[in-house]
Write a protein that holds these residues in place. Structure first.
Motif, PDB file in Angstrom:
ATOM      1  N   ASP A 177      -8.394   9.651   0.254  1.00 22.43           N
ATOM      2  CA  ASP A 177      -9.105   9.887   1.507  1.00 22.43           C
ATOM      3  C   ASP A 177     -10.584  10.145   1.239  1.00 22.43           C
ATOM      4  O   ASP A 177     -11.453   9.759   2.010  1.00 22.43           O
ATOM      5  CB  ASP A 177      -8.475  11.052   2.270  1.00 22.43           C
ATOM      6  CG  ASP A 177      -8.532  12.352   1.499  1.00 22.43           C
ATOM      7  OD1 ASP A 177      -8.488  12.284   0.244  1.00 22.43           O
ATOM      8  OD2 ASP A 177      -8.637  13.420   2.122  1.00 22.43           O
ATOM      9  N   GLN A 178     -10.856  10.768   0.096  1.00 22.31           N
ATOM     10  CA  GLN A 178     -12.255  11.013  -0.247  1.00 22.31           C
ATOM     11  C   GLN A 178     -12.949   9.708  -0.615  1.00 22.31           C
ATOM     12  O   GLN A 178     -14.093   9.463  -0.224  1.00 22.31           O
ATOM     13  CB  GLN A 178     -12.344  12.016  -1.396  1.00 22.31           C
ATOM     14  CG  GLN A 178     -11.804  13.396  -1.024  1.00 22.31           C
ATOM     15  CD  GLN A 178     -11.877  14.376  -2.175  1.00 22.31           C
ATOM     16  OE1 GLN A 178     -12.454  14.071  -3.212  1.00 22.31           O
ATOM     17  NE2 GLN A 178     -11.291  15.542  -1.975  1.00 22.31           N
ATOM     18  N   ALA A 179     -12.238   8.871  -1.348  1.00 22.17           N
ATOM     19  CA  ALA A 179     -12.813   7.573  -1.689  1.00 22.17           C
ATOM     20  C   ALA A 179     -13.046   6.751  -0.429  1.00 22.17           C
ATOM     21  O   ALA A 179     -14.072   6.064  -0.282  1.00 22.17           O
ATOM     22  CB  ALA A 179     -11.882   6.833  -2.644  1.00 22.17           C
TER      23      ALA A 179
ATOM     24  N   LEU B   3       0.827  -1.204   0.000  1.00 22.33           N
ATOM     25  CA  LEU B   3       0.000   0.000   0.000  1.00 22.33           C
ATOM     26  C   LEU B   3       0.866   1.261   0.000  1.00 22.33           C
ATOM     27  O   LEU B   3       0.622   2.202  -0.763  1.00 22.33           O
ATOM     28  CB  LEU B   3      -0.917  -0.001   1.231  1.00 22.33           C
ATOM     29  CG  LEU B   3      -2.238  -0.751   1.102  1.00 22.33           C
ATOM     30  CD1 LEU B   3      -2.910  -0.841   2.461  1.00 22.33           C
ATOM     31  CD2 LEU B   3      -3.116  -0.075   0.092  1.00 22.33           C
ATOM     32  N   VAL B   4       1.863   1.211   0.848  1.00 21.88           N
ATOM     33  CA  VAL B   4       2.742   2.386   0.928  1.00 21.88           C
ATOM     34  C   VAL B   4       3.434   2.623  -0.406  1.00 21.88           C
ATOM     35  O   VAL B   4       3.495   3.744  -0.919  1.00 21.88           O
ATOM     36  CB  VAL B   4       3.771   2.195   2.063  1.00 21.88           C
ATOM     37  CG1 VAL B   4       4.838   3.294   1.982  1.00 21.88           C
ATOM     38  CG2 VAL B   4       3.083   2.215   3.414  1.00 21.88           C
ATOM     39  N   ALA B   5       3.923   1.526  -1.001  1.00 21.36           N
ATOM     40  CA  ALA B   5       4.612   1.679  -2.295  1.00 21.36           C
ATOM     41  C   ALA B   5       3.662   2.220  -3.350  1.00 21.36           C
ATOM     42  O   ALA B   5       4.008   3.097  -4.144  1.00 21.36           O
ATOM     43  CB  ALA B   5       5.180   0.324  -2.730  1.00 21.36           C
ATOM     44  N   THR B   6       2.475   1.696  -3.340  1.00 24.29           N
ATOM     45  CA  THR B   6       1.501   2.157  -4.335  1.00 24.29           C
ATOM     46  C   THR B   6       1.228   3.644  -4.187  1.00 24.29           C
ATOM     47  O   THR B   6       1.229   4.407  -5.159  1.00 24.29           O
ATOM     48  CB  THR B   6       0.187   1.377  -4.154  1.00 24.29           C
ATOM     49  OG1 THR B   6       0.441   0.007  -4.410  1.00 24.29           O
ATOM     50  CG2 THR B   6      -0.880   1.898  -5.103  1.00 24.29           C
TER      51      THR B   6
ATOM     52  N   THR C 287      -9.913  -2.515   0.067  1.00 26.95           N
ATOM     53  CA  THR C 287     -10.834  -2.569  -1.071  1.00 26.95           C
ATOM     54  C   THR C 287     -10.864  -1.250  -1.829  1.00 26.95           C
ATOM     55  O   THR C 287     -10.928  -1.219  -3.048  1.00 26.95           O
ATOM     56  CB  THR C 287     -12.247  -2.983  -0.599  1.00 26.95           C
ATOM     57  OG1 THR C 287     -13.044  -3.238  -1.737  1.00 26.95           O
ATOM     58  CG2 THR C 287     -12.913  -1.914   0.220  1.00 26.95           C
ATOM     59  N   ILE C 288     -10.771  -0.143  -1.112  1.00 30.76           N
ATOM     60  CA  ILE C 288     -10.772   1.150  -1.801  1.00 30.76           C
ATOM     61  C   ILE C 288      -9.499   1.334  -2.618  1.00 30.76           C
ATOM     62  O   ILE C 288      -9.523   1.721  -3.789  1.00 30.76           O
ATOM     63  CB  ILE C 288     -10.926   2.284  -0.763  1.00 30.76           C
ATOM     64  CG1 ILE C 288     -12.406   2.437  -0.414  1.00 30.76           C
ATOM     65  CG2 ILE C 288     -10.407   3.604  -1.318  1.00 30.76           C
ATOM     66  CD1 ILE C 288     -13.295   2.863  -1.564  1.00 30.76           C
ATOM     67  N   VAL C 289      -8.355   1.065  -1.978  1.00 31.52           N
ATOM     68  CA  VAL C 289      -7.089   1.295  -2.679  1.00 31.52           C
ATOM     69  C   VAL C 289      -6.979   0.413  -3.909  1.00 31.52           C
ATOM     70  O   VAL C 289      -6.676   0.877  -5.016  1.00 31.52           O
ATOM     71  CB  VAL C 289      -5.908   1.037  -1.730  1.00 31.52           C
ATOM     72  CG1 VAL C 289      -4.586   0.998  -2.518  1.00 31.52           C
ATOM     73  CG2 VAL C 289      -5.839   2.125  -0.673  1.00 31.52           C
TER      74      VAL C 289
ATOM     75  N   PHE D 134      -3.800   9.882   1.529  1.00 32.03           N
ATOM     76  CA  PHE D 134      -4.815   9.424   0.576  1.00 32.03           C
ATOM     77  C   PHE D 134      -5.090  10.431  -0.546  1.00 32.03           C
ATOM     78  O   PHE D 134      -6.080  10.323  -1.243  1.00 32.03           O
ATOM     79  CB  PHE D 134      -6.108   9.109   1.331  1.00 32.03           C
ATOM     80  CG  PHE D 134      -6.131   7.702   1.876  1.00 32.03           C
ATOM     81  CD1 PHE D 134      -5.741   7.457   3.164  1.00 32.03           C
ATOM     82  CD2 PHE D 134      -6.515   6.639   1.073  1.00 32.03           C
ATOM     83  CE1 PHE D 134      -5.768   6.158   3.671  1.00 32.03           C
ATOM     84  CE2 PHE D 134      -6.549   5.353   1.562  1.00 32.03           C
ATOM     85  CZ  PHE D 134      -6.156   5.096   2.872  1.00 32.03           C
ATOM     86  N   ASP D 135      -4.255  11.384  -0.660  1.00 30.73           N
ATOM     87  CA  ASP D 135      -4.469  12.350  -1.758  1.00 30.73           C
ATOM     88  C   ASP D 135      -3.688  11.953  -2.996  1.00 30.73           C
ATOM     89  O   ASP D 135      -3.490  12.731  -3.894  1.00 30.73           O
ATOM     90  CB  ASP D 135      -4.055  13.749  -1.318  1.00 30.73           C
ATOM     91  CG  ASP D 135      -2.610  13.762  -0.848  1.00 30.73           C
ATOM     92  OD1 ASP D 135      -2.089  14.870  -0.657  1.00 30.73           O
ATOM     93  OD2 ASP D 135      -2.020  12.661  -0.682  1.00 30.73           O
ATOM     94  N   ALA D 136      -3.234  10.742  -3.043  1.00 24.91           N
ATOM     95  CA  ALA D 136      -2.410  10.338  -4.185  1.00 24.91           C
ATOM     96  C   ALA D 136      -3.233   9.640  -5.256  1.00 24.91           C
ATOM     97  O   ALA D 136      -4.232   9.006  -4.986  1.00 24.91           O
ATOM     98  CB  ALA D 136      -1.308   9.397  -3.712  1.00 24.91           C
ATOM     99  N   VAL D 137      -2.780   9.785  -6.468  1.00 21.91           N
ATOM    100  CA  VAL D 137      -3.321   9.017  -7.608  1.00 21.91           C
ATOM    101  C   VAL D 137      -2.136   8.359  -8.279  1.00 21.91           C
ATOM    102  O   VAL D 137      -1.172   9.024  -8.642  1.00 21.91           O
ATOM    103  CB  VAL D 137      -4.055   9.921  -8.611  1.00 21.91           C
ATOM    104  CG1 VAL D 137      -4.500   9.102  -9.803  1.00 21.91           C
ATOM    105  CG2 VAL D 137      -5.236  10.599  -7.950  1.00 21.91           C
ATOM    106  N   SER D 138      -2.184   7.087  -8.443  1.00 24.92           N
ATOM    107  CA  SER D 138      -0.992   6.392  -8.892  1.00 24.92           C
ATOM    108  C   SER D 138      -0.956   6.223 -10.398  1.00 24.92           C
ATOM    109  O   SER D 138      -1.981   6.024 -11.033  1.00 24.92           O
ATOM    110  CB  SER D 138      -0.935   5.011  -8.223  1.00 24.92           C
ATOM    111  OG  SER D 138      -2.074   4.272  -8.589  1.00 24.92           O
ATOM    112  N   GLY D 139       0.241   6.268 -10.913  1.00 28.19           N
ATOM    113  CA  GLY D 139       0.485   5.926 -12.317  1.00 28.19           C
ATOM    114  C   GLY D 139       0.110   7.027 -13.281  1.00 28.19           C
ATOM    115  O   GLY D 139      -0.757   7.845 -13.018  1.00 28.19           O
TER     116      GLY D 139
END
Lengths: 447, 346
Positions: free
Chosen positions: B80-82, B9-12, B111-113, B65-70
């Motif tokens: 965090d919103q999700a 999770l952290v890496a993602t 499940t959210i991530v 949780f403010d990250a979007v990956s890729g």
């Protein structure tokens, strides 16, 4: 391309010749632009089914009432009053450039799908009374009168126009042409020993009513709609003229001895002076037509023939006729080529026709006669010889007026004699024409 | 949550945040959303009544949780919103649907991530199998979070996210050895409504808007397309050619009947058209094509533009109009017209 109904055509007695004529819309002195040419081809076959069946080789024979036109000197051979008429049905190929592409890349849009042009055929067909004559002998003279439908044709067609280069298209054409030349002639013949001479003076009534309308296509690559609001060009030619012409002929009996096996050898010659008539014409943009009055000259012709009768049952005939087709260039074509600077590329050859035929009489009741013939019809259509580096006009004219080549006609027919009445039928067939004739001769003699 | 899962999770999130900075300049809305992705059965399906405390949820929510990956063509919301949406969904199921607690090996953060990751792959060009494999690889520690395409693709049909959710369940159970968590939302409801929420978020909806739309659907309303504002009126180039006093519209200019006019006043665009640029191309009979340019709303084709058309000829005449409005938006229209000339004329 659409053929607007069968063009009709009727030709009658004459020089046993084919003449290719050219009706053109003309040229603006201001712009030096030439316009369309619509080839018009018609023939001048001799009148009478008998003449037709022996390959129109009749100058040397000329022994019935049709000789009033064919060789008036032959009238002298008639010893009793004769009434003759000829009903004729004919169909003649009349090709015109209908569409396609002459040059440049094919766009593959609409109707522009391939390189090469297409020709349509507006066949000229007609059936009707073409010749009527009456001959009356008086002492050493013969007097005759006749009515001869020399030319009669009605044509109409539509053409989409050809593509040229990357983005040029000839305007679409709707054409209609009615033309007739009817001769009313009086002929006489006189014999001096073995030589007969004759002359005919004819009053030619020439009628011409032709319209050629030019339309643009709302979509450059699609078929023309011929809608009234797309018509931008028009040409009209009209004539209703009377003019004079004449024929002179001679006939010489080299041998006329019933005791001989070859009891008749007869040679003839004739010269026919065709009629000239003026026509009124204008052409160009519908808003700015230009007057194009001019003269139409029917070609003159000269011919010589021979007839050889063997044992009174078989007759061989031959004829050679020279037709001055070039007279079309000096009058009709030159005027319409105008100042385009391309007149020298229009050409037509004078033609030399060769005719031969035979008639065989069966010695039975009604004396049925079998006839056969052949004749060579040289290429005499007006044609356009494009230069080595043709421009768009050269391309079009060459496509309008290609060389057609010579044609060989095969003829055959027969006839019977029942008391004073002689009935004949004849066919003339070639790759371009089909003619059928039925004629009758009534001889007012006491049996 | 196991140490390995936490590491994944952290890496993602870390790598996702890094990649996002390079791609967020040009977010693109999904090209289409299939309504079939909304499963009405999710809101009515029964769940197990067993309740288990969620494992590791605190540590997960403490992550950024403010990250979007890729690198993506479609931008997803901060997590965090999700996560907040997912937590609200728990409450909704519990209080409104009065569902009992059920067990899941995947906790709410998980499940959210991973659902968001799966969907990110799917709407950025990855197929189902590929997306599942990529997510599973990330769970196993892969740091490759690149999307399959920079072109957006529609949200997947509902059976595929559900299949992913089942695979995720198995991964947590068998691969990570995770313990069970307690949830009031069954697997179907979890995947369907999370997918719907994310679909709304990627089509212009804020968190509150997306949450409200999902609530409406939970209440029986039909799915809606999203919150993307309607596109602005485009700049449209349009013109006609007229001839004659009556201004008759025509495709063919008869050069012997006076001037023709090209009229671009039918062109339109927000703020009005400020620039008209014309290019005409004549396909001359001599093979030398002639190009000319004009400006202005109308152009009169005088003799200088049309002379030299051969008699009895229709000549191709291509006209191109490019119009611009004050904002610089433009449109170009090419039409093939003709010049025509009959007979000899004047």
């Amino acid at each position: 391309m659409r053929n607007l109904g069968a063009g009709r055509r009727r030709s009658c007695a004459g020089t046993a010749a084919f003449v290719a004529l050219l009706v053109t819309l003309t040229v603006s002195p201001a712009s030096g632009q030439a316009s369309l040419q619509v080839p018009m081809q018609f023939d001048f076959l001799n009148p009478g089914a008998r003449s037709l069946a022996v390959g129109s080789a009749f100058i040397g024979l000329a022994d019935d009432a049709t000789s009033a036109f064919t060789n008036p000197a032959g009238l002298i051979l008639l010893t009793a009053p004769e009434l003759s008429f000829d009903v004729r049905a004919s169909e003649m190929e009349s090709l015109f450039l209908s569409g396609g592409r002459l040059s440049g890349p094919v766009s593959n849009l609409g109707i522009d799908r391939s390189l090469g042009v297409t020709y349509g055929d507006s066949p000229a067909t007609h059936t009707g009374l073409s010749y009527l004559s009456f001959v009356y002998p008086w002492k050493n003279f013969r007097i005759a009168g006749y009515r001869h439908e020399f030319v009669r044709l009605e044509q109409s067609f539509e053409a989409d126009g050809v593509f040229q280069g990357e983005g040029s298209r000839e305007l679409a054409l709707r054409a209609r042409r009615d033309m007739s030349i009817t001769a009313y002639g009086a002929a006489t013949a006189y014999r001096y020993k073995k030589l007969s001479v004759g002359a005919t003076f004819a009053l030619y009534q020439s009628k011409l009513d032709a319209e050629f309308d030019r339309f643009f296509s709302p979509d450059l690559f699609e078929r023309a709609t011929f809608a009234p609001d797309t018509r931008i060009g028009r040409a009209v030619q009209t004539a209703d003229e009377l003019s004079l012409g004449f024929n002179i002929g001679g006939l010489y009996a080299v041998r006329d001895d019933p005791q001989k096996r070859v009891d008749l050898i007869q040679v003839g010659a004739v010269y026919r002076k065709g009629a000239d008539f003026e026509f009124e014409a204008f052409e160009g943009d519908i808003n700015a037509p230009v007057t194009r009055d001019n003269t139409f000259s029917v070609p003159d012709a000269a011919g010589a023939g021979v007839a050889v009768r063997i044992a009174r049952t078989a007759t061989l005939t031959g004829e050679i006729t020279r037709v001055n087709y070039k007279s079309l260039l000096d009058g009709y074509v030159r005027a319409q080529a105008g100042n385009l600077g391309k007149f020298e590329n229009f050409t037509v050859d004078n033609g030399t026709e060769l005719h031969a035929g035979a008639e065989y009489i069966l010695n039975i009741t009604a004396s049925p006669k079998l006839r056969i013939g052949v004749w060579h019809d040289p290429d005499h259509a007006v044609r356009y010889e494009a230069p080595a580096d043709p421009d768009f006009f050269d391309q079009r004219f060459a496509a309008y007026l290609p060389a057609r080549g010579a044609v060989t006609h095969f003829t055959f027919g027969g006839g019977v004699s029942i008391r004073q009445l002689e009935i004949n039928a004849g066919f003339d067939l070639s790759s371009r024409t089909r003619v059928f004739s039925v004629s009758s001769i009534i001889r007012f003699i006491k049996l | 949550m196991t140490p390995m899962l936490r590491l994944a999770l952290v890496a993602t999130l870390i790598f996702g945040a890094g990649c996002n900075s390079s791609s967020s300049d040009s977010p693109t809305a999904p090209t289409a959303v299939n309504n079939d992705t909304v499963s009405p059965i999710a809101a009515t399906s029964s769940t197990s009544s067993t309740t288990t405390a969620p494992a590791g949820i605190r540590s997960a929510v403490s992550l950024p949780f403010d990250a979007v990956s890729g690198p993506t063509a479609v931008t997803f919301p901060p997590r965090d919103q999700a996560l907040r949406f997912r937590q609200d969904l728990e409450v909704y199921y519990r209080d409104v649907f009065r569902r009992g607690a059920s067990q899941s090996f995947v906790d709410i953060e998980g499940t959210i991530v991973w659902t968001q990751e799966y969907l990110r792959y799917r709407v950025n060009g990855c197929g189902h199998t590929d997306a599942v494999a990529r997510v599973m690889a990330q769970i196993d520690g892969s740091t490759n979070t690149a999307a399959c395409s920079s072109q957006s693709t529609p949200f997947p049909p509902r059976n595929e996210p559900f299949a992913f959710r089942q695979s995720l369940e198995a991964k947590y159970r068998d691969g990570l050895g995770s313990g069970v968590s307690s949830t009031f939302v069954d697997q179907e409801g979890d995947i369907v409504w999370t997918t719907e929420y994310l679909r709304y978020r990627t089509t212009g909806c804020s968190h509150d808007e997306a949450n409200a739309k999902v609530r409406e659907q939970l209440g029986g309303a039909a799915a809606s397309a999203g919150c993307a504002p309607p596109p602005p009126d485009p700049v449209v180039a349009s013109f006609i050619m007229t001839q004659g006093n009556g201004g008759t519209v025509t495709n063919v200019c008869n050069v012997n009947s006076g001037n023709c006019v090209l009229d671009g006043s039918q062109s339109s665009g927000p703020g009005g058209i400020t620039s008209y640029q014309w290019t005409t191309r004549r396909f001359r009979a001599n093979g030398v094509n002639e190009n000319r340019t004009f400006s202005g709303r109308t152009v009169t084709l005088g003799p200088d533009c049309t002379s030299g058309v051969n008699a009895n000829t229709q000549e191709r005449f291509d006209v191109t109009l490019t119009v611009r409005n004050g904002a610089g938006a433009s449109d170009t229209l090419l039409r093939t017209l003709s010049l025509a000339r009959a007979g000899c004329g004047t």
